[in-house]
Write a protein that holds these residues in place. Sequence first.
Motif, short mmCIF file in Angstrom:
data_model
loop_
_atom_site.label_atom_id
_atom_site.label_comp_id
_atom_site.label_asym_id
_atom_site.label_seq_id
_atom_site.Cartn_x
_atom_site.Cartn_y
_atom_site.Cartn_z
N PRO A 3 -5.90 8.36 16.21
CA PRO A 3 -6.28 7.43 15.14
C PRO A 3 -5.15 6.43 14.86
N THR A 4 -5.56 5.22 14.49
CA THR A 4 -4.60 4.16 14.20
C THR A 4 -4.90 3.52 12.86
N MET A 5 -3.98 2.69 12.41
CA MET A 5 -4.13 1.93 11.17
C MET A 5 -3.46 0.58 11.38
N HIS A 6 -3.72 -0.33 10.46
CA HIS A 6 -3.04 -1.62 10.46
C HIS A 6 -1.94 -1.63 9.41
N ALA A 7 -0.88 -2.36 9.72
CA ALA A 7 0.23 -2.52 8.78
C ALA A 7 0.88 -3.87 9.03
N ILE A 8 1.56 -4.36 8.02
CA ILE A 8 2.40 -5.54 8.17
C ILE A 8 3.80 -5.03 8.47
N GLN A 9 4.46 -5.62 9.45
CA GLN A 9 5.82 -5.20 9.77
C GLN A 9 6.62 -6.39 10.30
N TYR A 10 7.94 -6.19 10.38
CA TYR A 10 8.80 -7.19 11.01
C TYR A 10 9.80 -6.47 11.89
N ALA A 11 10.14 -7.12 13.01
CA ALA A 11 10.99 -6.52 14.03
C ALA A 11 12.43 -7.01 13.97
N HIS A 12 12.68 -8.01 13.13
CA HIS A 12 14.03 -8.53 12.95
C HIS A 12 14.08 -9.29 11.64
N TYR A 13 15.29 -9.55 11.16
CA TYR A 13 15.46 -10.29 9.92
C TYR A 13 14.96 -11.72 10.08
N GLY A 14 14.52 -12.30 8.97
CA GLY A 14 14.11 -13.70 9.03
C GLY A 14 13.24 -14.11 7.87
N ALA A 15 12.68 -15.31 8.00
CA ALA A 15 11.79 -15.90 7.00
C ALA A 15 10.43 -15.18 7.03
N PRO A 16 9.52 -15.49 6.12
CA PRO A 16 8.23 -14.81 6.10
C PRO A 16 7.48 -14.84 7.44
N GLU A 17 7.80 -15.80 8.28
CA GLU A 17 7.11 -15.91 9.58
C GLU A 17 7.38 -14.72 10.50
N VAL A 18 8.39 -13.90 10.20
CA VAL A 18 8.66 -12.73 11.05
C VAL A 18 7.66 -11.60 10.78
N LEU A 19 6.91 -11.69 9.69
CA LEU A 19 5.91 -10.67 9.36
C LEU A 19 4.74 -10.76 10.34
N GLN A 20 4.34 -9.62 10.87
CA GLN A 20 3.25 -9.56 11.85
C GLN A 20 2.30 -8.42 11.50
N LEU A 21 1.03 -8.62 11.81
CA LEU A 21 0.05 -7.54 11.70
C LEU A 21 0.20 -6.64 12.92
N ALA A 22 0.31 -5.35 12.71
CA ALA A 22 0.51 -4.40 13.81
C ALA A 22 -0.48 -3.25 13.70
N THR A 23 -0.79 -2.66 14.82
CA THR A 23 -1.58 -1.44 14.87
C THR A 23 -0.61 -0.30 15.13
N LEU A 24 -0.61 0.68 14.22
CA LEU A 24 0.33 1.79 14.28
C LEU A 24 -0.44 3.11 14.29
N PRO A 25 0.19 4.19 14.76
CA PRO A 25 -0.46 5.50 14.69
C PRO A 25 -0.70 5.92 13.24
N LEU A 26 -1.80 6.57 13.01
CA LEU A 26 -2.12 7.11 11.69
C LEU A 26 -1.59 8.54 11.65
N SER A 27 -0.53 8.75 10.91
CA SER A 27 0.14 10.06 10.86
C SER A 27 -0.58 11.02 9.93
N ALA A 28 -0.44 12.30 10.24
CA ALA A 28 -0.94 13.36 9.38
C ALA A 28 0.22 13.87 8.52
#
Length: 116
Positions: A3-28
């Motif tokens: 199972p997965t979920m969506h989250a907003i994340q960033y991979a490095h420091y920066g302006a709001p443009e570094v925010l990306q929609l990502a699909t991540l594992p849904l943890s138990a």
Amino acid sequence: MNPTMHAIQYAHYGAPEVLQLATLPLSAPGPGEVRVRMLAAGLAPFDTKLRAGLLRTYFQLAFPKVPGRDGTGVIDQIGADVAGLQVGDPVCVVAAQLAVGTCAQALVCPTGQVVA
């Protein structure tokens, strides 16, 4: 299929443009933890400064980082050794300062970080 979920994340420091929609594992949740299906998440000035790298002297991030420290949601899964909370309980969440944040569809956290 995991199972997965969506989250907003960033991979490095920066302006709001570094925010990306990502699909991540849904943890138990593990022992003493609950999983909260997030309905709302808040961003504070701290989150903005952290993302921009203005606090890197004081806080070391593990990237990628899901922002957000507080939010509301509904418990959708409970780990072992959890008392006083049930699936379906509406809760407020305060995520650990540098842990996975609340800008996700779900958050697994210790019961001490939620309140009915």
